[in-house]
Design a protein around this motif. Structure first.
Motif, PDB file in Angstrom:
ATOM      1  N   GLN B 516      81.205  46.805  50.275  1.00  0.00           N
ATOM      2  CA  GLN B 516      82.584  47.542  50.688  1.00  0.00           C
ATOM      3  C   GLN B 516      83.153  48.090  49.302  1.00  0.00           C
ATOM      4  OE1 GLN B 516      84.425  43.949  52.288  1.00  0.00           O
ATOM      5  NE2 GLN B 516      83.041  44.171  54.294  1.00  0.00           N
ATOM      6  N   GLU B 517      83.072  47.722  48.391  1.00  0.00           N
ATOM      7  CA  GLU B 517      83.710  48.129  47.299  1.00  0.00           C
ATOM      8  C   GLU B 517      83.263  49.628  46.910  1.00  0.00           C
ATOM      9  OE1 GLU B 517      85.058  44.121  45.072  1.00  0.00           O
ATOM     10  OE2 GLU B 517      83.430  45.423  44.221  1.00  0.00           O
ATOM     11  N   ILE B 518      81.924  49.463  46.837  1.00  0.00           N
ATOM     12  CA  ILE B 518      81.174  50.746  46.301  1.00  0.00           C
ATOM     13  C   ILE B 518      81.278  51.962  47.390  1.00  0.00           C
ATOM     14  CG2 ILE B 518      78.809  51.713  45.947  1.00  0.00           C
ATOM     15  CD1 ILE B 518      78.355  48.975  44.388  1.00  0.00           C
ATOM     16  N   PHE B 519      81.141  51.459  48.626  1.00  0.00           N
ATOM     17  CA  PHE B 519      81.300  52.315  49.707  1.00  0.00           C
ATOM     18  C   PHE B 519      82.463  52.908  49.823  1.00  0.00           C
ATOM     19  CE2 PHE B 519      81.974  53.821  54.157  1.00  0.00           C
ATOM     20  CZ  PHE B 519      80.773  54.236  54.169  1.00  0.00           C
ATOM     21  N   SER B 520      83.364  52.225  49.583  1.00  0.00           N
ATOM     22  CA  SER B 520      85.052  52.754  49.839  1.00  0.00           C
ATOM     23  C   SER B 520      85.145  53.763  48.621  1.00  0.00           C
ATOM     24  CB  SER B 520      86.118  51.668  49.858  1.00  0.00           C
ATOM     25  OG  SER B 520      86.725  51.637  48.750  1.00  0.00           O
ATOM     26  N   ALA B 521      84.475  53.532  47.385  1.00  0.00           N
ATOM     27  CA  ALA B 521      84.779  54.197  46.279  1.00  0.00           C
ATOM     28  C   ALA B 521      84.119  55.788  46.379  1.00  0.00           C
ATOM     29  CB  ALA B 521      84.229  53.535  44.999  1.00  0.00           C
ATOM     30  N   ILE B 522      83.013  55.691  47.177  1.00  0.00           N
ATOM     31  CA  ILE B 522      82.350  56.784  47.450  1.00  0.00           C
ATOM     32  C   ILE B 522      82.889  57.798  48.693  1.00  0.00           C
ATOM     33  CG2 ILE B 522      80.109  58.034  47.752  1.00  0.00           C
ATOM     34  CD1 ILE B 522      78.842  55.411  46.294  1.00  0.00           C
ATOM     35  N   SER B 523      82.730  56.957  49.844  1.00  0.00           N
ATOM     36  CA  SER B 523      83.235  57.801  51.136  1.00  0.00           C
ATOM     37  C   SER B 523      84.445  58.074  51.337  1.00  0.00           C
ATOM     38  CB  SER B 523      82.386  56.816  52.136  1.00  0.00           C
ATOM     39  OG  SER B 523      82.849  57.381  53.279  1.00  0.00           O
ATOM     40  N   ALA B 552      77.347  56.534  62.687  1.00  0.00           N
ATOM     41  CA  ALA B 552      77.536  57.299  61.252  1.00  0.00           C
ATOM     42  C   ALA B 552      76.692  58.542  61.279  1.00  0.00           C
ATOM     43  CB  ALA B 552      77.318  56.267  60.282  1.00  0.00           C
ATOM     44  N   SER B 553      77.049  59.440  60.300  1.00  0.00           N
ATOM     45  CA  SER B 553      76.363  60.581  60.035  1.00  0.00           C
ATOM     46  C   SER B 553      75.274  60.289  59.101  1.00  0.00           C
ATOM     47  CB  SER B 553      77.306  61.769  59.647  1.00  0.00           C
ATOM     48  OG  SER B 553      77.752  61.359  58.239  1.00  0.00           O
ATOM     49  N   THR B 554      74.423  61.217  58.896  1.00  0.00           N
ATOM     50  CA  THR B 554      73.476  61.115  57.828  1.00  0.00           C
ATOM     51  C   THR B 554      73.940  60.942  56.602  1.00  0.00           C
ATOM     52  OG1 THR B 554      72.028  62.701  59.149  1.00  0.00           O
ATOM     53  CG2 THR B 554      71.323  62.390  57.053  1.00  0.00           C
ATOM     54  N   ILE B 559      75.237  57.478  52.099  1.00  0.00           N
ATOM     55  CA  ILE B 559      76.191  56.672  51.128  1.00  0.00           C
ATOM     56  C   ILE B 559      75.993  55.242  51.422  1.00  0.00           C
ATOM     57  CG2 ILE B 559      78.904  56.367  50.646  1.00  0.00           C
ATOM     58  CD1 ILE B 559      79.276  59.148  51.452  1.00  0.00           C
ATOM     59  N   LEU B 560      75.826  54.825  52.611  1.00  0.00           N
ATOM     60  CA  LEU B 560      75.966  53.152  52.784  1.00  0.00           C
ATOM     61  C   LEU B 560      74.569  52.861  52.224  1.00  0.00           C
ATOM     62  CD1 LEU B 560      76.664  50.923  54.408  1.00  0.00           C
ATOM     63  CD2 LEU B 560      75.444  51.535  56.366  1.00  0.00           C
ATOM     64  N   SER B 561      73.407  53.411  52.434  1.00  0.00           N
ATOM     65  CA  SER B 561      72.057  52.946  51.865  1.00  0.00           C
ATOM     66  C   SER B 561      72.272  52.783  50.141  1.00  0.00           C
ATOM     67  CB  SER B 561      71.154  54.087  51.997  1.00  0.00           C
ATOM     68  OG  SER B 561      70.959  54.177  53.361  1.00  0.00           O
ATOM     69  N   LEU B 562      72.863  54.063  49.518  1.00  0.00           N
ATOM     70  CA  LEU B 562      72.872  53.912  48.142  1.00  0.00           C
ATOM     71  C   LEU B 562      73.999  52.843  47.663  1.00  0.00           C
ATOM     72  CD1 LEU B 562      72.537  57.692  47.512  1.00  0.00           C
ATOM     73  CD2 LEU B 562      71.151  56.101  46.840  1.00  0.00           C
ATOM     74  N   SER B 563      74.999  52.650  48.381  1.00  0.00           N
ATOM     75  CA  SER B 563      75.803  51.581  48.229  1.00  0.00           C
ATOM     76  C   SER B 563      75.380  50.073  48.118  1.00  0.00           C
ATOM     77  CB  SER B 563      77.333  51.514  48.963  1.00  0.00           C
ATOM     78  OG  SER B 563      77.649  52.835  49.233  1.00  0.00           O
ATOM     79  N   PHE B 564      74.453  50.148  49.400  1.00  0.00           N
ATOM     80  CA  PHE B 564      73.663  48.696  49.401  1.00  0.00           C
ATOM     81  C   PHE B 564      72.565  48.509  48.226  1.00  0.00           C
ATOM     82  CE2 PHE B 564      69.979  46.636  51.030  1.00  0.00           C
ATOM     83  CZ  PHE B 564      70.701  45.345  51.319  1.00  0.00           C
ATOM     84  N   ILE B 565      72.016  49.491  47.817  1.00  0.00           N
ATOM     85  CA  ILE B 565      70.894  49.385  47.017  1.00  0.00           C
ATOM     86  C   ILE B 565      71.671  49.086  45.670  1.00  0.00           C
ATOM     87  CG2 ILE B 565      69.245  50.435  45.391  1.00  0.00           C
ATOM     88  CD1 ILE B 565      68.589  51.954  48.151  1.00  0.00           C
ATOM     89  N   SER B 566      72.811  49.840  45.380  1.00  0.00           N
ATOM     90  CA  SER B 566      73.708  49.630  44.088  1.00  0.00           C
ATOM     91  C   SER B 566      74.268  48.227  44.224  1.00  0.00           C
ATOM     92  CB  SER B 566      74.737  50.766  43.856  1.00  0.00           C
ATOM     93  OG  SER B 566      73.991  51.775  43.950  1.00  0.00           O
ATOM     94  N   SER B 567      74.775  47.724  45.089  1.00  0.00           N
ATOM     95  CA  SER B 567      75.298  46.406  45.315  1.00  0.00           C
ATOM     96  C   SER B 567      74.017  45.354  45.056  1.00  0.00           C
ATOM     97  CB  SER B 567      76.054  46.051  46.677  1.00  0.00           C
ATOM     98  OG  SER B 567      76.683  47.149  46.961  1.00  0.00           O
ATOM     99  N   SER B 600      72.236  65.150  51.546  1.00  0.00           N
ATOM    100  CA  SER B 600      73.150  65.919  52.473  1.00  0.00           C
ATOM    101  C   SER B 600      74.446  65.863  52.270  1.00  0.00           C
ATOM    102  CB  SER B 600      72.691  65.321  54.000  1.00  0.00           C
ATOM    103  OG  SER B 600      71.354  65.122  54.000  1.00  0.00           O
ATOM    104  N   LEU B 601      74.731  65.104  51.103  1.00  0.00           N
ATOM    105  CA  LEU B 601      76.238  64.767  50.731  1.00  0.00           C
ATOM    106  C   LEU B 601      77.056  65.982  50.242  1.00  0.00           C
ATOM    107  CD1 LEU B 601      75.433  61.348  48.954  1.00  0.00           C
ATOM    108  CD2 LEU B 601      75.990  61.687  51.271  1.00  0.00           C
TER     109      LEU B 601
END
Lengths: 71, 691
Positions: B516-523, B552-554, B559-567, B600-601
């Motif tokens: 949640q922290e990472i996702f919210s920092a990026i998105s 969710a969009s691509t 972002i969610l995928s990368l947030s998850f992997i990073s977390s 696609s970001l």
């Protein structure tokens, strides 16, 4: 396990302490020597086989672990 | 797992052996950037890693079967093997691993024939000595970073959103469970429970123990025997007392003149009776002894006759010759000297003479045995005769004794009758008392006999029980061991279940918080990633206090995928760093090898991710085109780059357009004209010392 009730109450106390690794591991670190050994050896075995499709003979291997530890 | 280097030989667009590409391993400057245009081999590098480590290729890797470089194949003569391989070096837990996967193809007249693929691994513990590990290379790699997790660490950035797609929910849940050790715990619990069932079945085969029941029976019988023995002693004393009492009472008759003689006669007869009874018992003993010692001799007469016939036949056949023995002749021949002093040399006349005696002489051993046995058989025959004589004598004695005893009994009975009918009341009284005492003694003797019989039976029962108890004691030890094993297994299962609960409470929420922290920092979107109790990752939005899944969009999914992997990387590193967590994968450091990052970001998200990913991953390898690199990625990552390479494409196209990239003020070619008819890719390291 007699410690179950104590373990559960400990858990309630630390529920908000998400990163308390010691507490997560406590049931293992406080286990009798033979039980701890069984768990650690079984973990190692299961970890080695995580990506194997077949679980053939794993129960036999676990039986061997238990019989080897508790003699 | 810390990646150290990768090198190629005839792998896809890389012709011949490439130089070893060392990757950035510094804690801060942990990023390796590999520049290359589209289609020159960036994806081949990503797949080089996954092929060596897991024998897997990414979805976008076209024609995986065409691994071998075309030029290398073209240059080979028909039937010649062409080798292609990728070699990866990495470090883990103080050891350095070098793995090489190689494939061979054989060129035929018109086609290419695929050969087999081999994997080789060497390990060194830092002392410089490389050795072949005991375990299979695949098992070693799986312990460090399981195969099913590889797609979260080696991936195509343009397609990374697929890991959080609805149809992949189960897969990512499995991966999360594996990374958090949940799967190891679940399987441990399941398989321990199976083992417990086997142990319980073993316990059942030992059967119910009756040892307590048997011991109780044993104690009961022992106390019965003891009670009987005590009673037996009492009876013995009572009999003695009654006998004395009887003598005293009967003695009074002697004091009365009228029956004095009668009583004296009775006493005399009784002592005679006792003597004869002893004699009778002795005779019976003798008879028993004769039968057990010599009785067999009377049953052997037929066999003795058969034996004598055999001896007779032997004698008739010349088997038992008297005179010179065969053994004596053999001794002379062996000593090569006759008793007359002549030497019995081989083929001599003297020797032939002596040898002729072998024909005539009988064996002294057979003869001696025959003589000895004949004497024994004669003895048995004599024993049979003396046995019958002894038995007859004893029988006569027994008959005589019985006869005399009978007479004495009759006379005693007569005396008793006389005394019973005596006119004197006093005499009748005394006689009555004597009779009463005799009845009493007779009862006591009967009881004594009954007790003896009972004791014998009980002793047999005791012997039997002792045997059963010994057997049960052995089973008891086996049973106790089986029970201890079941208890330990049950305890292990309980503790693992407890760890599982705690882990869910701690790890899942903790991971969710980090995502949640990472996702919210990026998105920029106000969405909240959630990890369900099934470890499924979902993006939620909070509309008017109600949580709803987001379509969710691509970009958002990327972002969610990368947030998850990073977390995941961040949390597993944190947990493993604190204490050795046996249920987690052994790796506490994770590399990320990312092809075409942040596809696609939008600019803001790219900037955020570019900043976060090198911080979270222990090591980052990005494979980029010029346009992917330029701008926010270059700006954010620049100070973390430790190594940089250019993939120079040598095009066989006659009028190909040249392309360049400028790095640190130096111009590097991206496309060049090939000196021959083949296209290939060259790896060149960027000199980072130039400012």
């Amino acid at each position: 396990m007699k410690k179950q009730s104590k373990v559960s109450s400990d858990l309630e106390n630390t529920e908000n302490n998400f990163d308390d690794i010691e507490d997560v591991q406590a049931p293992i670190s406080t286990a009798p020597e033979d039980v701890r050994k069984i768990i650690e050896m079984v973990w190692q075995l299961e970890k080695n086989r995580l990506d194997r499709k077949s679980f053939g003979h794993i129960s036999d291997d676990i039986l061997t672990i238990i019989k080897g530890v508790v003699q | 797992m810390k990646l150290i280097s990768i090198s190629f030989c005839n792998f896809r667009s890389f012709y011949g052996r490439t130089p070893e590409m060392f990757l950035a391993v510094d804690e801060v400057k942990n990023t390796t950037v590999i520049h290359g245009n589209n289609g020159v081999g960036k994806t081949s590098i990503l797949n080089g890693f996954t092929w060596v480590l897991y024998e897997k290729f990414s979805a976008a890797f076209a024609s995986a079967e065409q691994l071998v470089n075309k030029r290398a194949v073209a240059e080979a003569s028909p039937g010649q093997a062409v080798e292609c391989y990728v070699e990866v070096t990495w470090e883990h837990d103080g050891k350095r691993y070098r793995a090489k996967r190689q494939s061979r193809v054989y060129r035929t007249e018109s086609d290419v024939e695929a050969g087999k693929t081999d994997m080789f691994m060497l390990v060194t513990a830092g002392d410089g000595r490389w050795f072949v590990p005991d375990q299979h290379p695949d098992d070693i790699i799986n312990q460090i970073l399981p195969c099913s997790l590889h797609q979260y660490f080696f991936f195509d950035g343009e397609r990374i959103e697929k890991i959080v797609r609805n149809d992949k929910k189960a897969e990512i849940a499995e991966a999360t469970k594996m990374l958090l050790g949940v799967e190891v715990i679940n399987r441990s619990i399941r398989h321990l429970a199976e083992a417990k069932r086997s142990l319980e079945a073993e316990l059942r085969t030992i059967g119910d123990l009756e040892i307590k029941k048997l011991l109780k029976q044993h104690n009961n019988i022992e106390s019965q025997v003891e009670a009987i023995s005590k009673r037996s002693f009492e009876i013995q004393q009572e009999i003695e007392y009654q006998n004395i009492f009887k003598q005293e009472v009967a003695g009074r008759l002697r004091e009365l003149g009228a029956v004095k003689e009668l009583q004296e006669r009775r006493q005399h007869l009784e002592s005679q009776k006792s003597l004869l009874q002893k004699q009778l018992a002795k005779s019976k003993d003798n008879l028993q002894r004769f039968i057990s010692n010599q009785g067999y001799s009377v049953l052997l007469s037929e066999k003795n006759i058969q034996f004598r016939n055999i001896i007779e036949k032997l004698k008739d056949a010349g088997g038992l010759k008297s005179g010179i023995s065969r053994e004596f002749v053999i001794n002379l021949l062996n000593g090569s000297k006759c008793i007359c002093g002549s030497y019995l040399h081989e083929h001599s006349q003297a020797r032939k003479h002596v040898e002729q005696w072998l024909e005539k002489a009988g064996s002294s051993t057979v003869e001696e045995t025959a003589i000895r046995m004949t004497a024994q058989v004669d003895e048995i025959d004599k024993q049979a005769v003396s046995f019958w004589q002894a038995v007859d004598t004893e029988q006569v004695r027994i008959n005589e004794t019985r006869q005399t005893l009978g007479q004495i009994e009759t006379e005693l009975q007569e005396i008793k009758e006389k005394l019973r009918k005596n006119p004197s009341e006093e005499i009748r009284d005394i006689e009555q008392r004597v009779e009463d005492i005799e009845v009493k003694i007779s009862e006591l003797i009967f009881e004594q006999g009954r007790n003896q019989q009972q004791t014998d039976t009980l002793n047999i029962e005791l012997d039997d029980l002792n045997k059963q108890i010994a057997k049960q004691k052995l089973n008891e030890e086996r049973q106790l061991l089986a029970q201890r094993r079941i208890t330990a297994t049950t305890d292990a299962i309980d503790r693992l279940s407890e760890v599982k609960t705690r882990q869910e409470n701690h790890f899942r929420y903790s991971l969710e918080k980090r995502v949640q922290e990472i996702f919210s920092a990026i998105s920029p979107a106000p969405y909240i990633p959630k990890i369900s109790d099934k470890y499924e990752l979902t993006l939620m939005e909070n509309t008017l206090g109600v949580e709803m899944p987001v379509a969710a969009s691509t970009g958002e999914n990327q972002i969610l995928s990368l947030s998850f992997i990073s977390s995941i990387i961040d949390k597993v590193r944190e947990w493993s760093g604190k204490k050795k967590m046996l249920m987690l994968p052994e790796s506490s450091t994770f590399p990320i090898v990312m092809d075409s990052p942040f596809g696609s970001l939008d600019e803001i998200s790219r900037r955020h991710i570019a900043k976060i990913v090198p911080e979270m991953a222990n090591q980052l390898v990005v494979l980029v085109t010029k346009t992917q690199w330029r701008g926010e990625l270059e700006e954010e990552i620049a100070n973390r780059v430790g190594k940089e390479y250019i993939l120079i494409y040598h095009s066989s196209k006659p009028d190909c357009e040249q392309d360049y990239i400028e790095l640190r003020g130096v111009r590097y070619p991206l496309i060049r004209q090939s000196p021959n008819e083949f296209e290939y890719t060259e790896i060149v390291e960027v000199n980072r010392d130039v400012e």
